[in-house]
Write an enzyme that holds these catalytic residues in place. Structure first.
Site, mmCIF file in Angstrom:
data_model
loop_
_atom_site.group_PDB
_atom_site.id
_atom_site.type_symbol
_atom_site.label_atom_id
_atom_site.label_comp_id
_atom_site.label_asym_id
_atom_site.label_seq_id
_atom_site.Cartn_x
_atom_site.Cartn_y
_atom_site.Cartn_z
ATOM 1 N NE ARG A 100 51.204 19.623 -60.895
ATOM 2 C CZ ARG A 100 50.890 19.474 -59.621
ATOM 3 N NH1 ARG A 100 50.963 20.499 -58.789
ATOM 4 N NH2 ARG A 100 50.483 18.320 -59.166
ATOM 5 C CB CYS A 102 53.803 16.747 -60.627
ATOM 6 S SG CYS A 102 54.491 16.766 -58.951
#
Length: 122
Positions: A100, A102
């Site tokens: 991920r 972010c």
């Protein structure tokens, strides 16, 4: 390549699709926290994160996959101080802990607090 289109996630608000299937991969467009039935967005970051996760899940399901097959997400937050609250909701949906990124952005379409895009296996 196959275009993904489902009524269970918000329609595109510009010249793009909800996602594509290419080979064994599903790539979704960024999903704002818009309720596909009403076209409205909840107010809180937790409720918005939940709706964005549901929208990603609906697109993946329409393509024959699911959140458990996600290998990478990119998450956009309007305010980095929402990081902890966002993570709390995100962790309930993306239980396989995909890779991920972010990041905080200056602003998101429609004044949203978050947006999530994903890449998953079919």
């Amino acid at each position: 390549m196959t275009v993904i289109a489902t009524q269970n996630a918000p329609g595109a608000i510009g010249p793009y699709s909800q996602g594509f299937v290419t080979g064994n991969l599903i790539i979704t467009s960024g999903q704002l926290p818009v309720d596909p039935a009403s076209g409205t967005m909840p107010k809180s970051i937790a409720a918005q994160a939940e709706q964005s996760c549901k929208n990603v899940g609906a697109i993946l399901e329409a393509a024959g996959s699911g959140l458990d097959k996600v290998v990478k997400t990119t998450c956009f937050l309007a305010h980095m101080e929402d990081f902890a609250a966002f993570n709390e909701v995100y962790a309930r949906y993306f239980t396989s802990k995909p890779a991920r990124s972010c990041v905080a952005v200056k602003e998101l379409p429609k004044g949203a607090l978050c947006e999530i895009e994903a890449i998953a296996e079919k």
